[in-house]
Design a protein around this motif. Structure first.
Motif, mmCIF file in Angstrom:
data_model
loop_
_atom_site.group_PDB
_atom_site.id
_atom_site.type_symbol
_atom_site.label_atom_id
_atom_site.label_comp_id
_atom_site.label_asym_id
_atom_site.label_seq_id
_atom_site.Cartn_x
_atom_site.Cartn_y
_atom_site.Cartn_z
ATOM 1 N N UNK A 1 8.588 12.426 -7.572
ATOM 2 C CA UNK A 1 7.144 12.616 -7.658
ATOM 3 C C UNK A 1 6.400 11.308 -7.912
ATOM 4 N N UNK A 2 7.116 10.199 -7.878
ATOM 5 C CA UNK A 2 6.482 8.904 -8.098
ATOM 6 C C UNK A 2 5.667 8.513 -6.867
ATOM 7 N N UNK A 3 4.355 8.375 -7.034
ATOM 8 C CA UNK A 3 3.477 8.048 -5.915
ATOM 9 C C UNK A 3 3.493 6.559 -5.571
ATOM 10 N N UNK A 4 4.254 5.766 -6.328
ATOM 11 C CA UNK A 4 4.328 4.330 -6.057
ATOM 12 C C UNK A 4 5.696 3.912 -5.514
ATOM 13 N N UNK A 5 6.440 4.858 -4.949
ATOM 14 C CA UNK A 5 7.668 4.478 -4.287
ATOM 15 C C UNK A 5 7.331 3.582 -3.082
ATOM 16 N N UNK A 6 8.286 2.708 -2.751
ATOM 17 C CA UNK A 6 7.999 1.697 -1.729
ATOM 18 C C UNK A 6 7.578 2.321 -0.401
ATOM 19 N N UNK A 7 8.248 3.411 -0.016
ATOM 20 C CA UNK A 7 7.901 4.016 1.274
ATOM 21 C C UNK A 7 6.480 4.583 1.263
ATOM 22 N N UNK A 8 6.027 5.070 0.094
ATOM 23 C CA UNK A 8 4.664 5.588 -0.006
ATOM 24 C C UNK A 8 3.648 4.452 -0.056
ATOM 25 N N UNK A 9 4.034 3.338 -0.685
ATOM 26 C CA UNK A 9 3.156 2.163 -0.690
ATOM 27 C C UNK A 9 2.945 1.677 0.744
ATOM 28 N N UNK A 10 4.033 1.592 1.496
ATOM 29 C CA UNK A 10 3.919 1.141 2.884
ATOM 30 C C UNK A 10 3.093 2.106 3.721
ATOM 31 N N UNK A 11 3.268 3.393 3.474
ATOM 32 C CA UNK A 11 2.485 4.379 4.219
ATOM 33 C C UNK A 11 0.999 4.233 3.909
ATOM 34 N N UNK A 12 0.682 3.985 2.634
ATOM 35 C CA UNK A 12 -0.719 3.792 2.257
ATOM 36 C C UNK A 12 -1.278 2.530 2.879
ATOM 37 N N UNK A 13 -0.496 1.461 2.874
ATOM 38 C CA UNK A 13 -0.961 0.196 3.446
ATOM 39 C C UNK A 13 -1.123 0.293 4.955
ATOM 40 N N UNK A 14 -0.247 1.060 5.612
ATOM 41 C CA UNK A 14 -0.376 1.252 7.070
ATOM 42 C C UNK A 14 -1.666 1.971 7.420
ATOM 43 N N UNK A 15 -2.069 2.920 6.596
ATOM 44 C CA UNK A 15 -3.337 3.611 6.817
ATOM 45 C C UNK A 15 -3.455 4.198 8.206
ATOM 46 N N UNK A 16 -4.421 3.703 8.985
ATOM 47 C CA UNK A 16 -4.673 4.254 10.315
ATOM 48 C C UNK A 16 -3.492 4.028 11.248
ATOM 49 N N UNK A 17 -2.668 3.020 10.973
ATOM 50 C CA UNK A 17 -1.505 2.769 11.818
ATOM 51 C C UNK A 17 -0.580 3.978 11.857
#
Length: 533
Positions: A231-247
């Motif tokens: 449930x950690x929202x700061x896992x690396x894969x979630x960070x990358x997904x957030x940074x990708x945004x519209x991508x």
């Protein structure tokens, strides 16, 4: 529907489903500029080959950014009805990472957007982040190394304020107590959590709302358990997904392989490649291959309408909105009841009530609508008369009659009529070249020749030699006008260009050949007849 960073994440799953079910997609984009003024020869020219124009556009795309991307999802219902979900995405380069993205503003483009009501606050404050594969790779490496940092000065100020608030609060707080940080943007919510977790070992963070983060005081044991939780929202894969945004949505579009429809879409495709896929390659052919692999079916409505205009008594119009209104006219084909019905979805209905030209979501809707109406006209023409047209033609039938236009993107003012992303480019049929010989006006340049002629007609100009210039127009009547009106001009001698006569290479070859022939003759004369034994 306007979409910014705050609501994008919630919409993404639904967008994925709609794209999968779509018949095709309409696309339009707005930018901070079109053609860069640097270098000075970067403006489009009729002399440009597609490869030359690509290099000019590549330089511009690297300097400017996308402000708005319009996506219209056309889904076919029963009967010949298409329901459209049209979205207006505000975009802003991702600031999550180590490299601060720089981009240029063109004064004329910003004035243009402002005139048509563009909301710059949404672009700057709530723009959806995006990054290409190279930027993502860099961020991924930094996250793995633990060397991540905020690159934006604004974000650094937000980080400092958040740390000050939390460190002041945590001194007196008991384990289990919480506080809330408010008024954070989408990327700042993630950045605040990463900074706080690194700076303070006895806190845990969790996003609460679109602009809020909960901070909780925890024990070291609790902290270790939470870090290993799913449930950690700061896992690396979630960070990358957030940074990708519209991508993330771009990748959904690529995977779906739906026909992509635009209007004069060459620059749009360059930005799609550069901003969401990979930096534009130097090779024009590599760019074409990449785009074709990403989007195997492209349809440019400018290419389509330019062709079918010749077969119908349409008024001469230029803008996308004008083309749409002509195609919607009841006078166009009043006896044909089988035309496609286009209905905007209830949650995207603002475009049914008002026109919004040069808003990306609206223009994407116009692109798809123009395509359907143009394809139906072509289908009607192929079947010769309206009573043989099926009452419910499929979209695949429309694609069949559009076959000659698929993957051929309009090429504006250049050496090709279109760029063929699945084959060889189609050369333009220009009027003959003209050559100007200047007499009595020393040190004339291309700009001065252009200024001299522009009151009468428009030509693109290139220097041929010291006092000679080449003229190229896309209108035969301009060639006739300038040959007639400058026939007896005292300083400008204008004639049709003949390669054998005017080419510097041919002239040089003739001069060299003449010198060689002259020396051979002299050698023969001076040497006398050969001696006999």
């Amino acid at each position: 529907m306007d979409v910014g960073a705050a609501g994008f994440g919630r919409l993404l799953p639904g967008l994925r489903d709609r794209v999968r079910r779509a018949a095709f997609l309409g696309l339009d984009m707005e930018f901070t500029g079109l053609y860069s003024a640097f270098p000075q020869n970067n403006q489009p020219s009729l002399f440009d080959s597609p490869a030359e124009r690509y290099l000019k556009v590549r330089q511009s795309v690297q300097r400017f950014t996308v402000t708005q991307l319009g996506l219209a999802i056309f889904s076919k219902e029963n009967s010949n009805k298409y329901v459209v979900h049209s979205y207006n995405f505000f975009l802003f380069p991702s600031t999550l990472g180590v490299t601060d993205v720089e981009f240029t503003l063109s004064a004329s483009s910003i004035q243009f957007l402002s005139h048509y009501g563009f909301d710059f606050n949404k672009f700057l404050k709530d723009g959806i982040p995006y990054m290409n594969e190279l930027q993502e790779k860099s961020l991924n490496q930094r996250l793995s190394e633990g060397s991540w940092r905020a690159c934006s000065a604004v974000d650094r100020d937000v980080m400092k304020k958040a740390i000050d608030e939390v460190t002041s609060w945590i001194v007196a707080a008991e384990e289990g107590e919480t506080m809330i940080l408010k008024d954070l943007s989408g990327s700042q919510m993630l950045e605040v959590q990463l900074v706080l977790r690194e700076a303070l070992q006895n806190v845990w963070t969790q996003p609460l709302e679109d602009s809020e983060v909960v901070v909780k005081k925890v024990s070291p044991q609790q902290r270790r358990l939470l870090e290993n939780s799913s449930y950690d929202y700061c896992r690396k894969e979630l960070i990358l997904m957030s940074a990708r945004g519209f991508t993330n949505l771009f990748q959904i579009l690529v995977k779906a392989k739906k026909p992509l429809v635009g209007h004069n879409m060459f620059i749009d495709l360059c930005h799609l490649h550069d901003k969401f896929y990979k930096p534009l390659p130097e090779s024009y052919e590599e760019f074409k291959r990449n785009i074709h692999n990403l989007f195997p079916v492209l349809i440019d409505t400018k290419t389509v309408t330019k062709s079918i205009w010749k077969n119908y008594q349409f008024p001469r119009v230029s803008t996308l909105l004008d083309v749409y209104e002509v195609l919607c006219s009841s006078n166009l084909n009043p006896t044909d009841p089988t035309g496609p019905v286009i209905a905007l979805a209830s949650d995207c209905s603002q475009y049914a009530e008002k026109k919004s030209p040069h808003e990306a979501g609206y223009d994407a809707f116009l692109c798809g609508s123009v395509l359907l109406k143009s394809a139906h006209l072509l289908l009607h023409r192929v079947t010769k008369c309206s009573d043989t047209v099926e009452a419910d033609p499929s979209f695949s039938q429309y694609l069949t009659v559009l076959a000659e236009y698929l993957n051929k993107v309009n090429f504006i003012r250049g050496g090709a009529s279109s760029i063929n992303f699945s084959g060889e480019d189609v050369p333009s049929q220009h009027p003959p070249l003209l050559v100007v010989r200047v007499r009595g006006w020393p040190q004339m340049n291309e700009r001065q020749i252009y200024q001299e002629l522009k009151a009468l007609c428009r030509f693109d100009v290139r220097r041929l030699s010291g006092n000679q210039f080449i003229l190229l127009s896309n209108k035969f009547k301009h060639v006739r006008l300038v040959l007639r009106d400058y026939k007896h001009h005292p300083n400008l001698q204008i004639s049709v260009y003949r390669h054998w006569r005017h080419s510097p290479h041919v002239n040089c070859l003739l001069q060299v050949s003449g010198i060689v022939a002259l020396w051979s003759l002299l050698a023969f004369v001076l040497g006398g007849p050969p001696c006999s034994s």
